[in-house]
Design a protein around this motif. Sequence first.
Motif, mmCIF file in Angstrom:
data_model
loop_
_atom_site.group_PDB
_atom_site.id
_atom_site.type_symbol
_atom_site.label_atom_id
_atom_site.label_comp_id
_atom_site.label_asym_id
_atom_site.label_seq_id
_atom_site.Cartn_x
_atom_site.Cartn_y
_atom_site.Cartn_z
ATOM 1 N N THR A 153 0.846 -1.186 0.000
ATOM 2 C CA THR A 153 0.000 0.000 0.000
ATOM 3 C C THR A 153 0.882 1.237 0.000
ATOM 4 O OG1 THR A 153 -0.153 0.087 2.430
ATOM 5 C CG2 THR A 153 -1.829 -1.179 1.265
ATOM 6 N N GLU A 175 0.813 5.342 0.513
ATOM 7 C CA GLU A 175 -0.009 6.349 1.173
ATOM 8 C C GLU A 175 0.655 7.720 1.063
ATOM 9 O OE1 GLU A 175 -0.688 5.035 5.149
ATOM 10 O OE2 GLU A 175 -1.414 3.052 4.535
ATOM 11 N N SER A 176 -0.172 8.770 0.981
ATOM 12 C CA SER A 176 0.356 10.124 0.903
ATOM 13 C C SER A 176 -0.738 11.121 1.235
ATOM 14 C CB SER A 176 0.901 10.411 -0.503
ATOM 15 O OG SER A 176 1.348 11.744 -0.601
ATOM 16 N N SER A 177 -0.356 12.198 1.907
ATOM 17 C CA SER A 177 -1.300 13.276 2.186
ATOM 18 C C SER A 177 -1.448 14.184 0.978
ATOM 19 C CB SER A 177 -0.830 14.091 3.397
ATOM 20 O OG SER A 177 0.459 14.645 3.152
ATOM 21 N N THR A 222 -5.401 -1.719 -1.957
ATOM 22 C CA THR A 222 -6.155 -0.471 -1.841
ATOM 23 C C THR A 222 -7.268 -0.676 -0.814
ATOM 24 O OG1 THR A 222 -7.769 -0.993 -3.585
ATOM 25 C CG2 THR A 222 -5.720 0.069 -4.271
ATOM 26 N N LYS A 223 -7.705 0.419 -0.210
ATOM 27 C CA LYS A 223 -8.703 0.314 0.848
ATOM 28 C C LYS A 223 -10.121 0.143 0.308
ATOM 29 C CE LYS A 223 -5.959 2.826 4.244
ATOM 30 N NZ LYS A 223 -5.861 4.002 5.145
ATOM 31 N N ALA A 257 4.783 11.157 1.575
ATOM 32 C CA ALA A 257 4.387 9.791 1.220
ATOM 33 C C ALA A 257 5.041 8.751 2.125
ATOM 34 C CB ALA A 257 4.724 9.509 -0.241
ATOM 35 N N SER A 258 4.445 7.558 2.141
ATOM 36 C CA SER A 258 4.982 6.418 2.876
ATOM 37 C C SER A 258 4.477 5.135 2.227
ATOM 38 C CB SER A 258 4.565 6.469 4.355
ATOM 39 O OG SER A 258 3.157 6.383 4.469
ATOM 40 N N LYS A 314 3.523 0.773 3.106
ATOM 41 C CA LYS A 314 3.403 -0.386 3.995
ATOM 42 C C LYS A 314 3.344 -1.631 3.116
ATOM 43 C CE LYS A 314 0.829 1.731 7.863
ATOM 44 N NZ LYS A 314 0.502 3.058 7.308
ATOM 45 N N GLU A 368 8.488 7.336 1.790
ATOM 46 C CA GLU A 368 8.175 7.246 0.359
ATOM 47 C C GLU A 368 9.085 6.214 -0.303
ATOM 48 O OE1 GLU A 368 8.343 7.598 -3.733
ATOM 49 O OE2 GLU A 368 10.038 8.246 -2.491
#
Length: 448
Positions: free
Chosen positions: A177, A179-181, A296-297, A350-351, A353, A386
Amino acid sequence: MKTSICDIVILGASGFTGKYVIREALKFLNSPNSPLKTLAIAGRSPSKLSQALAWAASPNQPPTIPILSADVADVASLRRIASQARIILDCVGPFRLYGEPVVAACVEAGCDYLDISGEPEFMEKMEALYHDKAVEKGTLVVSACGSDSVPAELGFLFNSRQWVSPAAPNRVEAYLTLESSMRIVGNFGTYESAVLGLANADNLQALRRSRPRKPRPPIPGPLPSKGSIIQHEKKLGLWGLKLPSADSIIVRRTLTTLHENSHGLQGVNESNEQIKNREAFWSTVKPAHFGMKLGTKSYLGVFPFIFFGIVMSLFAKFSLGRKLLLAYPSVFSLGACKKEGPSEEQVASASFKMWFVGHGFSNSNVFPQQSAKPDMEIITRVMGPEIGYLTTPIILVQCALVVLSQRDALPKGGVYTPGIVFGPTDLQKRLQENGISFDTISKGPLLG
């Protein structure tokens, strides 16, 4: 032994990923307890290299380090830098176009080579062409020392080692996954590599058919069903889309090599303690079927990726289609990839998982038959910043530091996967100290 002016040379240092690699390497240049004492950067344009160095060192003044002229089209320049370095970190992709001359120069010079490729055909071709000579010359050639495929490899090994005998895994599914704001765009180089990989998929199959088939390790229990392209992992709250990724291929290559060498590969001049540590590490690793999914969620979240994959597969098969894909990456990726790459703010936001869901047997001695159903589940996770521009440089630089500091405990030479070379080292510990975590999330009976 050759005279080296540099511990590490970063080739392609002025590229988008290369400048982040410089920044990461500078953190360890002449720092306490660091084996990195001398560093150089190399590429076609000295002025661009100077700009990249200034960016990487900011807000400090850039250090005085060698700036070397080298071009992948100029074999003499590659031989020159390889003769001056202990390790070359290759950041020049796509590697199917530009990687082989660098590997050839390193092998000839006895200079160790690490890169950030995620291209299976390139990696397997280098193994076929250069492994024997690399063994002879004492050169380590290790591709995929970045987000492809160290998180997957070390993450799989971490999950595998949680299965304490007589427990054993049957399969491990990884869910990635991102993820990023902020909306983050991908690097054009990665996009170009994907396009060319799809265009040349037949070449990879032909290469594999031309080589002897190696036996795979025995795995307890049944062969997992292929299942649907989209799967729901309720415990993680994720929908998973199957990926034809390099990660799965690299993990399988590692397990195949381990099957041939049950205690891993012997180091150049290992101490008795290092031999015991290596053998103890590999004795706890249990083979399993491995698959990779993009997580994805939401269920609808997988469809843009399906659309992207279908379009790329169709267009990559013919010349005009490839030209269009490469000329308009933003259009065909629905804005996910742009030639200019992401901003620093986007990268910082970003990150990633990577979840590893392992299913297997609480007692593999009791359930050896192929019809047995797994009764145990272990979920682990790797996570970090990221994945392309922060995690990849962290991994690449830490791999290089392991080579510098522990070269006697590593294989003398050859073309190998990161897992085989770095699995029994302290690489996982080093990554954890630099922002990439490894955690056990749950362990227990498999219900339902």
